[in-house]
Design a protein around this motif. Structure first.
Motif, PDB file in Angstrom:
ATOM      1  N   SER A  13      75.297  10.430   5.839  1.00 26.28           N
ATOM      2  CA  SER A  13      74.772  10.897   4.566  1.00 26.28           C
ATOM      3  C   SER A  13      75.549  12.127   4.122  1.00 26.28           C
ATOM      4  CB  SER A  13      73.289  11.235   4.695  1.00 26.28           C
ATOM      5  OG  SER A  13      72.532  10.107   5.078  1.00 26.28           O
ATOM      6  N   ALA A  14      76.000  12.128   2.871  1.00 22.42           N
ATOM      7  CA  ALA A  14      76.735  13.261   2.328  1.00 22.42           C
ATOM      8  C   ALA A  14      76.576  13.238   0.797  1.00 22.42           C
ATOM      9  CB  ALA A  14      78.216  13.166   2.714  1.00 22.42           C
ATOM     10  N   PRO A  15      76.652  14.405   0.148  1.00 24.34           N
ATOM     11  CA  PRO A  15      76.784  15.749   0.721  1.00 24.34           C
ATOM     12  C   PRO A  15      75.500  16.180   1.412  1.00 24.34           C
ATOM     13  CG  PRO A  15      76.404  15.917  -1.612  1.00 24.34           C
ATOM     14  CD  PRO A  15      76.558  14.450  -1.333  1.00 24.34           C
ATOM     15  N   VAL A  16      75.606  17.256   2.182  1.00 20.10           N
ATOM     16  CA  VAL A  16      74.488  17.719   3.002  1.00 20.10           C
ATOM     17  C   VAL A  16      73.794  18.890   2.320  1.00 20.10           C
ATOM     18  CG1 VAL A  16      73.806  18.500   5.295  1.00 20.10           C
ATOM     19  CG2 VAL A  16      75.849  17.085   5.011  1.00 20.10           C
ATOM     20  N   LYS A  17      72.464  18.801   2.223  1.00 21.95           N
ATOM     21  CA  LYS A  17      71.683  19.921   1.730  1.00 21.95           C
ATOM     22  C   LYS A  17      71.502  20.920   2.879  1.00 21.95           C
ATOM     23  CE  LYS A  17      70.859  18.239  -2.382  1.00 21.95           C
ATOM     24  NZ  LYS A  17      71.408  18.868  -3.597  1.00 21.95           N
ATOM     25  N   THR A  18      71.801  22.175   2.633  1.00 20.02           N
ATOM     26  CA  THR A  18      71.689  23.213   3.661  1.00 20.02           C
ATOM     27  C   THR A  18      70.889  24.386   3.119  1.00 20.02           C
ATOM     28  OG1 THR A  18      73.722  24.331   3.004  1.00 20.02           O
ATOM     29  CG2 THR A  18      73.927  22.550   4.620  1.00 20.02           C
ATOM     30  N   LEU A  19      70.565  25.299   3.998  1.00 19.24           N
ATOM     31  CA  LEU A  19      69.897  26.531   3.573  1.00 19.24           C
ATOM     32  C   LEU A  19      70.451  27.704   4.375  1.00 19.24           C
ATOM     33  CD1 LEU A  19      67.647  27.063   6.027  1.00 19.24           C
ATOM     34  CD2 LEU A  19      66.369  25.380   4.753  1.00 19.24           C
ATOM     35  N   PRO A  20      70.464  28.905   3.807  1.00 18.65           N
ATOM     36  CA  PRO A  20      71.036  30.069   4.496  1.00 18.65           C
ATOM     37  C   PRO A  20      70.104  30.615   5.567  1.00 18.65           C
ATOM     38  CG  PRO A  20      70.203  30.699   2.327  1.00 18.65           C
ATOM     39  CD  PRO A  20      70.084  29.205   2.408  1.00 18.65           C
ATOM     40  N   ALA A  21      70.675  31.241   6.592  1.00 21.10           N
ATOM     41  CA  ALA A  21      69.901  31.745   7.723  1.00 21.10           C
ATOM     42  C   ALA A  21      68.922  32.838   7.324  1.00 21.10           C
ATOM     43  CB  ALA A  21      70.845  32.265   8.811  1.00 21.10           C
ATOM     44  N   GLU A  22      69.233  33.581   6.246  1.00 27.28           N
ATOM     45  CA  GLU A  22      68.353  34.677   5.850  1.00 27.28           C
ATOM     46  C   GLU A  22      67.172  34.228   5.003  1.00 27.28           C
ATOM     47  OE1 GLU A  22      71.483  34.361   5.048  1.00 27.28           O
ATOM     48  OE2 GLU A  22      71.821  34.560   2.875  1.00 27.28           O
ATOM     49  N   LEU A  23      67.142  32.941   4.635  1.00 27.90           N
ATOM     50  CA  LEU A  23      66.044  32.419   3.832  1.00 27.90           C
ATOM     51  C   LEU A  23      64.736  32.494   4.609  1.00 27.90           C
ATOM     52  CD1 LEU A  23      66.051  31.045   0.959  1.00 27.90           C
ATOM     53  CD2 LEU A  23      65.727  28.896   2.168  1.00 27.90           C
ATOM     54  N   SER A  24      63.646  32.815   3.922  1.00 26.75           N
ATOM     55  CA  SER A  24      62.365  32.908   4.607  1.00 26.75           C
ATOM     56  C   SER A  24      61.839  31.514   4.940  1.00 26.75           C
ATOM     57  CB  SER A  24      61.334  33.651   3.751  1.00 26.75           C
ATOM     58  OG  SER A  24      60.908  32.833   2.668  1.00 26.75           O
ATOM     59  N   ILE A  25      60.939  31.464   5.895  1.00 27.43           N
ATOM     60  CA  ILE A  25      60.346  30.189   6.306  1.00 27.43           C
ATOM     61  C   ILE A  25      59.576  29.562   5.159  1.00 27.43           C
ATOM     62  CG2 ILE A  25      58.529  29.233   7.792  1.00 27.43           C
ATOM     63  CD1 ILE A  25      59.584  31.034  10.016  1.00 27.43           C
ATOM     64  N   ALA A  26      58.872  30.392   4.377  1.00 30.36           N
ATOM     65  CA  ALA A  26      58.138  29.859   3.227  1.00 30.36           C
ATOM     66  C   ALA A  26      59.079  29.253   2.199  1.00 30.36           C
ATOM     67  CB  ALA A  26      57.292  30.966   2.600  1.00 30.36           C
ATOM     68  N   GLU A  27      60.211  29.894   1.957  1.00 31.34           N
ATOM     69  CA  GLU A  27      61.191  29.351   1.015  1.00 31.34           C
ATOM     70  C   GLU A  27      61.822  28.079   1.568  1.00 31.34           C
ATOM     71  OE1 GLU A  27      63.487  32.925   0.870  1.00 31.34           O
ATOM     72  OE2 GLU A  27      62.762  33.478  -1.126  1.00 31.34           O
ATOM     73  N   ALA A  28      62.011  28.036   2.882  1.00 30.07           N
ATOM     74  CA  ALA A  28      62.564  26.826   3.509  1.00 30.07           C
ATOM     75  C   ALA A  28      61.621  25.650   3.324  1.00 30.07           C
ATOM     76  CB  ALA A  28      62.815  27.083   4.996  1.00 30.07           C
ATOM     77  N   GLN A  29      60.322  25.902   3.426  1.00 26.68           N
ATOM     78  CA  GLN A  29      59.362  24.813   3.212  1.00 26.68           C
ATOM     79  C   GLN A  29      59.506  24.213   1.820  1.00 26.68           C
ATOM     80  OE1 GLN A  29      55.202  25.741   2.645  1.00 26.68           O
ATOM     81  NE2 GLN A  29      54.585  24.047   3.983  1.00 26.68           N
ATOM     82  N   GLU A  30      59.697  25.066   0.844  1.00 26.30           N
ATOM     83  CA  GLU A  30      59.855  24.583  -0.535  1.00 26.30           C
ATOM     84  C   GLU A  30      61.073  23.670  -0.657  1.00 26.30           C
ATOM     85  OE1 GLU A  30      60.071  27.712  -3.389  1.00 26.30           O
ATOM     86  OE2 GLU A  30      60.662  26.386  -5.034  1.00 26.30           O
ATOM     87  N   LEU A  31      62.179  24.033   0.005  1.00 25.95           N
ATOM     88  CA  LEU A  31      63.385  23.214  -0.061  1.00 25.95           C
ATOM     89  C   LEU A  31      63.195  21.887   0.685  1.00 25.95           C
ATOM     90  CD1 LEU A  31      66.277  25.795   0.398  1.00 25.95           C
ATOM     91  CD2 LEU A  31      65.525  24.668  -1.693  1.00 25.95           C
ATOM     92  N   LEU A  32      62.550  21.935   1.836  1.00 27.30           N
ATOM     93  CA  LEU A  32      62.315  20.705   2.595  1.00 27.30           C
ATOM     94  C   LEU A  32      61.479  19.721   1.796  1.00 27.30           C
ATOM     95  CD1 LEU A  32      61.614  22.336   6.071  1.00 27.30           C
ATOM     96  CD2 LEU A  32      63.487  20.771   5.583  1.00 27.30           C
ATOM     97  N   VAL A  33      60.470  20.252   1.112  1.00 24.84           N
ATOM     98  CA  VAL A  33      59.628  19.389   0.287  1.00 24.84           C
ATOM     99  C   VAL A  33      60.400  18.906  -0.937  1.00 24.84           C
ATOM    100  CG1 VAL A  33      57.541  19.320  -1.133  1.00 24.84           C
ATOM    101  CG2 VAL A  33      57.495  20.465   1.082  1.00 24.84           C
ATOM    102  N   ARG A  34      61.157  19.790  -1.542  1.00 28.22           N
ATOM    103  CA  ARG A  34      61.897  19.425  -2.757  1.00 28.22           C
ATOM    104  C   ARG A  34      62.879  18.294  -2.502  1.00 28.22           C
ATOM    105  NH1 ARG A  34      65.557  24.051  -5.157  1.00 28.22           N
ATOM    106  NH2 ARG A  34      63.507  25.053  -5.286  1.00 28.22           N
ATOM    107  N   TYR A  35      63.576  18.353  -1.355  1.00 27.86           N
ATOM    108  CA  TYR A  35      64.586  17.336  -1.065  1.00 27.86           C
ATOM    109  C   TYR A  35      64.042  16.210  -0.182  1.00 27.86           C
ATOM    110  CZ  TYR A  35      67.762  20.845  -2.929  1.00 27.86           C
ATOM    111  OH  TYR A  35      68.384  21.755  -3.730  1.00 27.86           O
ATOM    112  N   ASN A  36      62.728  16.283   0.141  1.00 26.53           N
ATOM    113  CA  ASN A  36      62.049  15.227   0.899  1.00 26.53           C
ATOM    114  C   ASN A  36      62.767  14.897   2.204  1.00 26.53           C
ATOM    115  OD1 ASN A  36      60.018  13.347   1.344  1.00 26.53           O
ATOM    116  ND2 ASN A  36      61.168  11.690   0.384  1.00 26.53           N
ATOM    117  N   VAL A  37      63.063  15.943   2.969  1.00 24.74           N
ATOM    118  CA  VAL A  37      63.711  15.762   4.262  1.00 24.74           C
ATOM    119  C   VAL A  37      62.862  16.442   5.329  1.00 24.74           C
ATOM    120  CG1 VAL A  37      66.054  15.580   3.363  1.00 24.74           C
ATOM    121  CG2 VAL A  37      65.123  17.836   3.898  1.00 24.74           C
TER     122      VAL A  37
END
Length: 880
Positions: free
Chosen positions: A316-340
C-alpha cells in the motif's frame, strides 16, 4: 394521577430512571408494567438498604391516570396493560428514553428522547441542572442503571453525558461497592445449560468482508436474562458481531450485540419488530419457527451490513504517517480519519516507531492523551525492502502479531504491507477471487500449538501427573475446557521445577473445583466474587483454580476490575509473554501446549517482554516483576519493554503504586537466590526512590547487601531450628544508609503493619547500639567474655543479628555473633527454679538475678556441672 412506569422485563436502567423520574414527579406512583429481569428481582430480594414504595399494577385504577411517565421505552407493545390507555382523551405522555426516536410508536407530549448510553443519564442531567437533592441510596440506584446499560462506561454507545451523570452521582454518595456486587451475576443451572448449547451451535458467516456470529437453540420452557449470555459469549469468543436466536415455547427471542459500525444491531432487529441501539438490540417473534427466523436474519444481514472498502496491491502506498511529537489525542483523530489501525511514526524524516489504535485508545482512557506518541509507540519493527520475500513478511505479521510491515528504499519509507494486504493477495491473487476478506486486525491471533506430554511425564512426579489427568477428567464430565497456565507451564518448558500449579477453566471455575473436591476428597475454599477457588489435598498439595477472566484498570496503578472472558483474553491480562502459555488437560487434548502471544519464542530467546505498551501504566508493579524474572531466569528485558519501564519511571506512575503492593514485590525479590543483581537493576532504572526518596545504591550499601547474601547462605547451612525471614535481612541491608526517622518513613510508605514496623525499627536501633558497645569494648580489651556476648545479643531478632554481621566491618564482631548462633544461644543452666526454692531463695527479683549469675558463669565455663552451679547459688545466698 401521575404514574411512572417502564417496559416489561425491567432492568437496572429502568429502575434507575424510575427513581430519577420520581425526583421530577414527586407525587407520581412507581409501577412496574410487568416482570423484572432476574438481576433486578435478586436486587429486591437481597437489598434491605433501599425502601422503594412501588404500587402493584393490579391495585392500580388505569382509568384514573392523567399523566403517564415512561422511561427507557417508547413502544406500546412493551408496556403491558398501560397500552390500553394510550388513546385516552387528555392523557399526557412524557417519555425519557435513550433509544432512537424511530424505535417507538407512542407519541410523547413531554419528556426527552435522545441518544445516550442509559436513560438514567438523561434524567440525571435534568436533575443536575435543577440542583436536585439526591440521597446516597438514590444515587446508588441510578448508578446501577448507568453502569449496567453502558457496560461500566465502556460500551461504544456511551456518551459524555453518561460520564457526567456518573461523576455527579459519585459526588452524591453512590456506593460503587454495592454497584459492583449487584452487577456481578451468577448464572443459573438453566442459563449454564443454555450457554453451553449456544456455544456448540456457534457459526461464523462472512458478509461483505466481515465476520458475523450466529448461535441458535431451543428449549421447552422460558429462561430469562439471555442478554447476559450474549455478553458472555461475545467476550469469551472475542466476537465483534453476535446474534442469538433462542426458541422458547411458542416464541423466538433474538438478542444482538455488535462492535462493528457496519453491523447496526438496532436496525437489523427492527426487521423483526424489535429495536435498540446500533451496539445492542433485541426482538421477540411469535409467528415464525426458529429455522425461519434464522433464514430471515441471514437475509437481513446480507441486505443491511455495509461492505468494507477494498485495498489495492500487496504494497500500500503512499503511506500515511504522523510525527513523533504529535499528541496521543491528535493521533487518535488521524487514525480515525484515515480508518487505519496503526500508523508509522516519523522523526526528522526517518521512521522511529509504530502507534496502534488500541494503544492510543487505552492511553486516552488512562488520561494520557496530552503525551506525545513517542512515549508509547512500538520501537521494534521489521525493516523490509521491496525484495523481501513474502514468506518472511507473513511470518513476521502472523508470528509476531504485528499489523503491518514498513517497506523501505534505503532510509525512505515507500509503502507498507498490512495483514489485510497479505490475506487479500493470498486469496484473490492465488485463487482468482475478487472479493476482499475480513481485516485480520480485528480477529483472534493465530494460536500456536504443540504436544508436551513427554515433558509432563519427564519433569513431574507420578502423583502430580495423576492429579493433572484427574483435573482433565472432571473437565470432561462438566464439558469444561481445563488448562494448566502461567509459571508452571513456563518452568516446565525450561526444565525446572515449579509445584505452584494454577488451573484455569473456561466456564465456572468454582463449580469445577467443588465437583473435583467431592470426587477426590480434598478441601476447597471458594471466592465467589473473583470466580476462584483453592483445592487442598490431604498430602498438602494446593492448586489454584480460576475461571477465565479479563481485567481492566480504572486508572494507572489501581487494582483491576475482573470479568469473565475467554482463555485468550485471560492470558492477555498477564504480565509477560513467557507467562501466557497454557497446557490443555482434557483427555482428548491432554498435553497440548497453547501459545497465543509468542511465549515459546521468548523462552527460546531468553527475553522478558510485556504484552502491550500500557502494561506498566495499568500495573506498575510489573516493573519489579520484570526485573525479578530477568534475574531469576537469566533472561534479558527486551529493548522496547525496557523503554516502557523508563517511561513509567519518568512519568512517576510508580508513585500510584500502593505501599503494600510495592512491599510484596520487594519481598519476592529478596527471596530470590541473587537479590543483589535485582537491586542493581532497580537502581539503574531509578526505582529505589519509590522505597525512599533518599535511597541510593552506594558502594558501602552494595557491600552490605553482598555481605547479607553471604551471611544468609552461611546461616542456612547451619541447619539451626530458629526460623527467620531472609527478605528482612536484605531489607535492613538495603535501608542501611537511611537515618532512623527515614527508615520509619520507609516502613510507613510500604504499609508495614504497626506491630512489625515497631519491631523492625526497635531491633535496628538497638542493633546499632550493640555494634557501638561491642566496638568500644574491643578498644579496651581484646578478651571478651561469652557472657558479655550473650548479654549484648540475646534480645535481638535473628534477622537483626544477621544484618549486623553484614553491616559490621569487624571480623571480631562477626565471630561474636557467629559464636552466639552456634554455641551460646542454647546454653541453659542445669539447675532450675525448683532447686532455688529448695535452697530457700525467696521469690522476687533476686530469684532471676541468681539464675542469671549461674547462666553467665556457665557461658564462660561450659564444663561446669550441676554441683558447680549449686555452689554459685549457695555463695550468693551467703551474701544475702
Amino acid at each position: 394521577m401521575d404514574v411512572i412506569t417502564t417496559h416489561v422485563n425491567a432492568d437496572f436502567d429502568c429502575l434507575g430512571a424510575m427513581v430519577a423520574a420520581k425526583k421530577l414527579y414527586p407525587h407520581a406512583l412507581l409501577v412496574f408494567s410487568g416482570a423484572q429481569e432476574k438481576s433486578l428481582r435478586d436486587f429486591f430480594l437481597k437489598s434491605t438498604g433501599y425502601a422503594l414504595n412501588f404500587t402493584r399494577l393490579k391495585d392500580l385504577d388505569l382509568a384514573s391516570i392523567s399523566r403517564l411517565i415512561l422511561v427507557d421505552c417508547q413502544h406500546s407493545s412493551r408496556i403491558g396493560r398501560f397500552a390500553e390507555i394510550l388513546q385516552k382523551p387528555g392523557l399526557q405522555i412524557h417519555i425519557y428514553d435513550h433509544h432512537p426516536e424511530a424505535f417507538g410508536d407512542i407519541k410523547a407530549s413531554g419528556g426527552e428522547i435522545r441518544a445516550c448510553g442509559a436513560s438514567t443519564s438523561i434524567l440525571c442531567k435534568i436533575l443536575m441542572e435543577q440542583g436536585a437533592v439526591v440521597s446516597a441510596s438514590e444515587a446508588t440506584l441510578m448508578m446501577l442503571g448507568i453502569y449496567e446499560d453502558t457496560g461500566k462506561l465502556t460500551f461504544p454507545s456511551t456518551t459524555a453525558d453518561d460520564y457526567l451523570a456518573a461523576a455527579w452521582l459519585l459526588g452524591k454518595g453512590a456506593n460503587l461497592n454495592t454497584v459492583a456486587d449487584f452487577l456481578i451475576q451468577e448464572l443459573t443451572a438453566e442459563q449454564v445449560s443454555l450457554l453451553n448449547d449456544l456455544l456448540k451451535s456457534l457459526t461464523i458467516i462472512s458478509l461483505n468482508g466481515m465476520e458475523v456470529a450466529i448461535a441458535q437453540t431451543s428449549v421447552d420452557y422460558y429462561i430469562g436474562d439471555i442478554a447476559i449470555l450474549a455478553h458472555m459469549m461475545r467476550d469469551m469468543e472475542n466476537l465483534n458481531a453476535l446474534f442469538l436466536v433462542v426458541e422458547m415455547g411458542k416464541r423466538v427471542y433474538l438478542v444482538a450485540r455488535s462492535r462493528l459500525p457496519e453491523v447496526d444491531a438496532g436496525e437489523i432487529m427492527r426487521e423483526f419488530g424489535g429495536g435498540g441501539h446500533a451496539t445492542a438490540a433485541s426482538a421477540t417473534v411469535k409467528e415464525l419457527t426458529m429455522i425461519q427466523v434464522v433464514e430471515k436474519l441471514k437475509d437481513a444481514l446480507r441486505n443491511l451490513v455495509t461492505p468494507k472498502r477494498s485495498a489495492g496491491e500487496i504494497m500500500s502506498a503512499p503511506v500515511k504517517t504522523l510525527p513523533a511529537e504529535l499528541s496521543i489525542a491528535e493521533a487518535q483523530e488521524l487514525l480515525v480519519r484515515y480508518n487505519v489501525n496503526a500508523m508509522p511514526v516519523m522523526e526528522k524524516g526517518r521512521m522511529v516507531g509504530i502507534i496502534s489504535r488500541r494503544i492510543v485508545e487505552k492511553a486516552i482512557y488512562h488520561g494520557l492523551g496530552n503525551l506525545p506518541v513517542s512515549e508509547y509507540m512500538y520501537t521494534e519493527f521489521l525493516e523490509a525492502t521491496a525484495d523481501t520475500p513474502l514468506a518472511e513478511i507473513q511470518e513476521y505479521l502472523v508470528g509476531h502479531n504485528r499489523r503491518f510491515v514498513p517497506i523501505f528504499a534505503g532510509n525512505e519509507l515507500t509503502g507498507v504491507v498490512t495483514r489485510t494486504d497479505l490475506l487479500r493477495y493470498m486469496q484473490a491473487g492465488l485463487h482468482g477471487k475478487k472479493e476482499a476478506l475480513y481485516d485480520l486486525g480485528r480477529n483472534p491471533i493465530r494460536v500456536r500449538k504443540r504436544d508436551v506430554v513427554h515433558l509432563l511425564g519427564k519433569h513431574l512426579s507420578p502423583r502430580l501427573t495423576q492429579i493433572l489427568q484427574d483435573l482433565g477428567q472432571i473437565g470432561d464430565e462438566l464439558d469444561l475446557p481445563v488448562y494448566a497456565v502461567g509459571g508452571f507451564v513456563r518452568d516446565l518448558l525450561l526444565g525446572g521445577e515449579n509445584f505452584d500449579l494454577d488451573v484455569t477453566v473456561e466456564g465456572d471455575g468454582i463449580l469445577f473445583a467443588e465437583t473435583f473436591a467431592r470426587k477426590y476428597l480434598c478441601r476447597v475454599k471458594s471466592h465467589q466474587k473473583f470466580g476462584t477457588a483453592v483445592l487442598v489435598f490431604p498430602d498438602g498439595i494446593k492448586i489454584d483454580v480460576a475461571s477465565t477472566r479479563l481485567e481492566y484498570y480504572a486508572s494507572p496503578g489501581a487494582l483491576p476490575t475482573v470479568e469473565r472472558s475467554s482463555l485468550k483474553t485471560d492470558l492477555y491480562r498477564r504480565d509477560f509473554t513467557i507467562n501466557t502459555l497454557a497446557v490443555r488437560l482434557n483427555r482428548a487434548n491432554y498435553g497440548q501446549l497453547i501459545d497465543y502471544f509468542g511465549g515459546q519464542r521468548d523462552l527460546q530467546e531468553k527475553t522478558i517482554r510485556v504484552l502491550h505498551n500500557l502494561s506498566f501504566v495499568e500495573d506498575p508493579s510489573r516493573v519489579f516483576r520484570a526485573i525479578r524474572f530477568e534475574q531469576r531466569l537469566g533472561f534479558s528485558i527486551a529493548k522496547h519493554t525496557e523503554n516502557l519501564i523508563k517511561n513509567a519511571v519518568r512519568m512517576e506512575f510508580l508513585e500510584r503504586l500502593g505501599g503494600k503492593r510495592l512491599l510484596t514485590e520487594l519481598v519476592l525479590i529478596f527471596r530470590e537466590k541473587e537479590p543483589l543483581l535485582a537491586v542493581e537493576r532497580m537502581a539503574a532504572f531509578g526505582l529505589l526512590k519509590y522505597i525512599h526518596p533518599e535511597l541510593q545504591l552506594t558502594p558501602d550499601n552494595r557491600r552490605v547487601l553482598e555481605e547479607a547474601r553471604k551471611i544468609n547462605s552461611w546461616f542456612e547451612l547451619l541447619f539451626l531450628e530458629r526460623q527467620y525471614e531472609k527478605w528482612v535481612v536484605y531489607f535492613l541491608a538495603l535501608c542501611e544508609p537511611l537515618a532512623d526517622e527515614e527508615f520509619w518513613g520507609t516502613c510507613t510508605r510500604l504499609s508495614v503493619s504497626e506491630h512489625y514496623k515497631e519491631k523492625l525499627f526497635d531491633g535496628r536501633k538497638r542493633g546499632a547500639g550493640v555494634l557501638v558497645a561491642m566496638q568500644r569494648r574491643l578498644t579496651r580489651s581484646a578478651k571478651v567474655l561469652n557472657s558479655e556476648i550473650y548479654g549484648w545479643l540475646k534480645e535481638l531478632p535473628v534477622e537483626v543479628l544477621l544484618y549486623l554481621m553484614a553491616k559490621t566491618g569487624s571480623g571480631e564482631v562477626k565471630k561474636f555473633i557467629s559464636l552466639y548462633f552456634t554455641q551460646l544461644q542454647n546454653v541453659r543452666p542445669l539447675i532450675s527454679g525448683e532447686d532455688l526454692k529448695r535452697l530457700g531463695v525467696p521469690a522476687g527479683p533476686r530469684f532471676r538475678e541468681i539464675l542469671d549469675k549461674v547462666l553467665n558463669a556457665k557461658l564462660n565455663r561450659p564444663a561446669m556441672g550441676r554441683e558447680d552451679e549449686l555452689s554459685i547459688v549457695k555463695r550468693e545466698l551467703g551474701r544475702l
